[in-house]
Design a protein around this motif. Sequence first.
Motif, PDB file in Angstrom:
ATOM      1  N   VAL A  44       0.861  -1.189   0.000  1.00 11.39           N
ATOM      2  CA  VAL A  44       0.000   0.000   0.000  1.00 11.39           C
ATOM      3  C   VAL A  44       0.894   1.234   0.000  1.00 11.39           C
ATOM      4  N   ASN A  45       0.751   2.053  -1.039  1.00  9.59           N
ATOM      5  CA  ASN A  45       1.541   3.280  -1.181  1.00  9.59           C
ATOM      6  C   ASN A  45       0.786   4.437  -0.517  1.00  9.59           C
ATOM      7  N   ASN A  46       1.307   4.897   0.627  1.00 12.94           N
ATOM      8  CA  ASN A  46       0.651   5.975   1.384  1.00 12.94           C
ATOM      9  C   ASN A  46       1.153   7.368   1.027  1.00 12.94           C
ATOM     10  N   PHE A  47       2.156   7.451   0.152  1.00 13.37           N
ATOM     11  CA  PHE A  47       2.843   8.731  -0.037  1.00 13.37           C
ATOM     12  C   PHE A  47       1.909   9.833  -0.536  1.00 13.37           C
ATOM     13  N   GLU A  48       1.201   9.570  -1.640  1.00 14.78           N
ATOM     14  CA  GLU A  48       0.371  10.618  -2.230  1.00 14.78           C
ATOM     15  C   GLU A  48      -0.753  11.042  -1.283  1.00 14.78           C
ATOM     16  N   GLU A  49      -1.353  10.047  -0.625  1.00 19.19           N
ATOM     17  CA  GLU A  49      -2.432  10.378   0.314  1.00 19.19           C
ATOM     18  C   GLU A  49      -1.878  11.150   1.504  1.00 19.19           C
ATOM     19  N   ASN A  50      -0.695  10.757   1.991  1.00 12.80           N
ATOM     20  CA  ASN A  50      -0.071  11.484   3.092  1.00 12.80           C
ATOM     21  C   ASN A  50       0.248  12.917   2.699  1.00 12.80           C
ATOM     22  N   LYS A  51       0.725  13.086   1.460  1.00 15.35           N
ATOM     23  CA  LYS A  51       1.073  14.427   0.985  1.00 15.35           C
ATOM     24  C   LYS A  51      -0.151  15.328   0.980  1.00 15.35           C
ATOM     25  N   ALA A  52      -1.266  14.815   0.488  1.00  9.96           N
ATOM     26  CA  ALA A  52      -2.503  15.611   0.448  1.00  9.96           C
ATOM     27  C   ALA A  52      -2.986  15.943   1.858  1.00  9.96           C
ATOM     28  N   LYS A  53      -2.941  14.946   2.758  1.00  9.19           N
ATOM     29  CA  LYS A  53      -3.411  15.181   4.128  1.00  9.19           C
ATOM     30  C   LYS A  53      -2.499  16.159   4.866  1.00  9.19           C
ATOM     31  N   ASN A  54      -1.179  16.033   4.668  1.00  8.17           N
ATOM     32  CA  ASN A  54      -0.254  16.960   5.317  1.00  8.17           C
ATOM     33  C   ASN A  54      -0.467  18.387   4.843  1.00  8.17           C
ATOM     34  N   GLU A  55      -0.731  18.545   3.547  1.00  4.31           N
ATOM     35  CA  GLU A  55      -1.007  19.876   3.017  1.00  4.31           C
ATOM     36  C   GLU A  55      -2.292  20.437   3.612  1.00  4.31           C
ATOM     37  N   ASP A  56      -3.293  19.588   3.768  1.00  4.66           N
ATOM     38  CA  ASP A  56      -4.558  20.044   4.348  1.00  4.66           C
ATOM     39  C   ASP A  56      -4.364  20.490   5.796  1.00  4.66           C
ATOM     40  N   VAL A  57      -3.604  19.696   6.565  1.00 10.15           N
ATOM     41  CA  VAL A  57      -3.337  20.061   7.955  1.00 10.15           C
ATOM     42  C   VAL A  57      -2.574  21.377   8.022  1.00 10.15           C
ATOM     43  N   LEU A  58      -1.575  21.534   7.140  1.00  5.21           N
ATOM     44  CA  LEU A  58      -0.767  22.750   7.135  1.00  5.21           C
ATOM     45  C   LEU A  58      -1.607  23.969   6.783  1.00  5.21           C
ATOM     46  N   ILE A  59      -2.507  23.815   5.809  1.00  5.28           N
ATOM     47  CA  ILE A  59      -3.365  24.929   5.410  1.00  5.28           C
ATOM     48  C   ILE A  59      -4.225  25.395   6.579  1.00  5.28           C
ATOM     49  N   ILE A  60      -4.843  24.446   7.266  1.00  8.21           N
ATOM     50  CA  ILE A  60      -5.719  24.807   8.390  1.00  8.21           C
ATOM     51  C   ILE A  60      -4.897  25.427   9.523  1.00  8.21           C
ATOM     52  N   LYS A  61      -3.705  24.876   9.789  1.00  9.81           N
ATOM     53  CA  LYS A  61      -2.875  25.438  10.853  1.00  9.81           C
ATOM     54  C   LYS A  61      -2.451  26.861  10.533  1.00  9.81           C
ATOM     55  N   VAL A  62      -2.033  27.110   9.294  1.00  9.91           N
ATOM     56  CA  VAL A  62      -1.618  28.463   8.920  1.00  9.91           C
ATOM     57  C   VAL A  62      -2.786  29.437   9.033  1.00  9.91           C
ATOM     58  N   LEU A  63      -3.963  29.012   8.563  1.00 10.41           N
ATOM     59  CA  LEU A  63      -5.142  29.872   8.665  1.00 10.41           C
ATOM     60  C   LEU A  63      -5.461  30.209  10.118  1.00 10.41           C
ATOM     61  N   VAL A  64      -5.468  29.179  10.960  1.00 11.65           N
ATOM     62  CA  VAL A  64      -5.851  29.390  12.357  1.00 11.65           C
ATOM     63  C   VAL A  64      -4.809  30.221  13.091  1.00 11.65           C
ATOM     64  N   TYR A  65      -3.514  29.852  12.941  1.00 12.76           N
ATOM     65  CA  TYR A  65      -2.476  30.584  13.666  1.00 12.76           C
ATOM     66  C   TYR A  65      -2.324  32.013  13.149  1.00 12.76           C
ATOM     67  N   ALA A  66      -2.494  32.206  11.836  1.00 13.63           N
ATOM     68  CA  ALA A  66      -2.450  33.571  11.299  1.00 13.63           C
ATOM     69  C   ALA A  66      -3.579  34.404  11.878  1.00 13.63           C
ATOM     70  N   PHE A  67      -4.733  33.781  12.024  1.00 10.63           N
ATOM     71  CA  PHE A  67      -5.868  34.492  12.590  1.00 10.63           C
ATOM     72  C   PHE A  67      -5.618  34.842  14.051  1.00 10.63           C
ATOM     73  N   ILE A  68      -5.025  33.895  14.802  1.00  7.45           N
ATOM     74  CA  ILE A  68      -4.698  34.163  16.203  1.00  7.45           C
ATOM     75  C   ILE A  68      -3.694  35.313  16.297  1.00  7.45           C
ATOM     76  N   VAL A  69      -2.710  35.341  15.390  1.00  8.03           N
ATOM     77  CA  VAL A  69      -1.719  36.424  15.385  1.00  8.03           C
ATOM     78  C   VAL A  69      -2.394  37.766  15.135  1.00  8.03           C
ATOM     79  N   VAL A  70      -3.316  37.801  14.148  1.00  6.50           N
ATOM     80  CA  VAL A  70      -4.023  39.048  13.847  1.00  6.50           C
ATOM     81  C   VAL A  70      -4.839  39.508  15.047  1.00  6.50           C
ATOM     82  N   ILE A  71      -5.572  38.569  15.666  1.00  6.70           N
ATOM     83  CA  ILE A  71      -6.377  38.900  16.848  1.00  6.70           C
ATOM     84  C   ILE A  71      -5.482  39.432  17.962  1.00  6.70           C
ATOM     85  N   SER A  72      -4.344  38.766  18.192  1.00  9.86           N
ATOM     86  CA  SER A  72      -3.436  39.184  19.263  1.00  9.86           C
ATOM     87  C   SER A  72      -2.857  40.563  18.978  1.00  9.86           C
TER      88      SER A  72
END
Length: 656
Positions: A510-538
């Motif tokens: 089972v090749n997990n690479f492509e699926e892992n890449k997509a999921k990691n990008e999704d996690v990173l996108i949400i983290k950047v959005l949330v942390y950027a928003f926290i920075v703006v609020i702060s």
Amino acid sequence: MINSYKQLGSRYLKGNMKRTILTVIGIVLSVALISTIGLYMKGSQLSLIENIKKLNGVSFHVGISDYDEEILNKIRFNPQIESFGLMSEGDIFPLGEASVQMNFADHHALNFLTYSLLDGKLPTNAHEAAIDSWLIPSIKKDFQLGDSFELEGKTYQLVGLLKNNDSTQKDKMGRLLTYKSEFAIGEGRILIEINQRADFNEVLDELNSITEDNNIAINTDLIRALKPESDQSILAILVVVVSIVVIMTIIVIYNTFQISVVERMKQFGLLRSIGATRKQIRQIVMKEAFVLAVIAIPIGIICSLLALAILQTIFLILLEDGPDVFNIDWRILLISSILTLIAVLVSSYYPAFFASRISPLLAISSRLSIKKERIKKLNNKVLRKPFSFPLSMAIKNVKRNKNRYVVTILSIIISSVLFITFSSLMNIAFTSKLVNDPSESDLTIYLQEENNVSSKNLEVLEHLKLIENVSKVSEQDLSFEIELKDTKQSLATVEDIQKTIGKKHSIIVVNNFEENKAKNEDVLIIKVLVYAFIVVISLIGSLNIFNTITISILVRRKELAALKSIGMSQRDLKKMIIYEALIYGFSGSLQGIFYGCILSYVIYSAASGHFHVEWSIPYNACFITFAAALLISYLSVLLPLRRIRQDNIINTIREE
């Protein structure tokens, strides 16, 4: 020359430019906060929609199987349905060591499947095909896009690769997708896209009424992301967040105008004494508010767009194919501007009303701010010590002017509440598993042989370690987790494993690479959005605290000069002001933590209907809030102290 009493407001703004700039900054921060929240929420929604489409590999909203011509016609002529397509599954054929299941789709259905594409394009005719990428070694060596292959007497040209799917790899049954123009009635299923402007609940109820429950599949995650207002839990969270922001905007602007009015009580008293009416005094203050809003709102909008541009730049740096969050929604900007203008006018009305009711005699005699107090003998031995004299003076200053105390700490309370609230939203985003966690390994190998013994596992393990691109191998119960040195060579590594180990043992790779890449990008996108928003609020909360405390000290320059004139040293004066600021920060942060925890619990309660999350006291956010409030309160007095130190005592006392 002043031709009208209304010009007094403009004259005051020009004559007190530094204070005017601080007031404009407060309004700019407010409109930037509202518009940034709106645009971030819109960007987060678009990011979540794309995330769900990529994870599911499809973009249709509803699928209906076992249909007849009547159902098909009802869907075809329904004005609330944007488009629909047909898709079906065919026979299963052997392909090398694996097997492949035929999938057919028309043009509309293929449009819904673009998110399942890994590389190349989707087929446009019956002679083109797209297959799972892990099937390539099963066709032939060095097989590439554009090459042709034969399956059950029919030749296909490979035009696209589909994303790997764990279940298909485990079953060794891949997918082949090709185009089909004509479908028999009842063949396969109907894929439906609902019009974005339609009432989704109404359309779903209608579709449920024309077919059986077991024949309809609803893409609930995607619909919930497209129409968050249709979910009561998400709607409740949005209402709480927007309400907090609007209330903060009103309070911050009210603070600024109230301090300004208190400082100018003598001026308003003089105007009243020469015949100005209460209505005219109110109009002076309201005009000032309107002028400042007109100046500040465009600047706030620009700051909001600048924040979005910075966020987009971060995505371009971190991700090869990052999301486009720089989506300017003019409706959000217009609503933000109108809300801010209304907030400015509403929050300035009470200070204007207060100014219009000032008694001329009391204002001219400067007795409005004097409050008689009963003198109490302090027995506290700590306060008798020489170094504690500035602290005792600071406590007296805070106690003797309740209005200034309330006005000052309100900004700290609101900023603290905002930080804790949005920190709670961040925790909900990650603890509720909005995105699936990626696999810990790049490849997973399952050993299918019966009567598995440790010797066979050890043999497979040793062979895996000899594969050139394998970095690390860990043995599980009936599987092996593999990390690769070069993930770009994952397909070649799978082929090597099949050739070397697959010939001796029955395995599934089972090749997990492509699926892992997509999921990691999704996690990173949400983290950047949330942390950027926290920075703006702060940042906005910090500047609001700084702005409020700075103004509250600057308006007391004459009072502080009087203290220096009767012998108070510059050192004691500095200590007194710092102690006052720390008292504001201490009291405001504690109250903000209390109310922030309450709102955090309210948000968790609202989210519990949609996400499975448990509430706990946000200790980290509370500690950061407390420490930051004290630090910002301290830093906010440094600039006014420099100004006060440079003031000439006599000139300051004689100022009007």
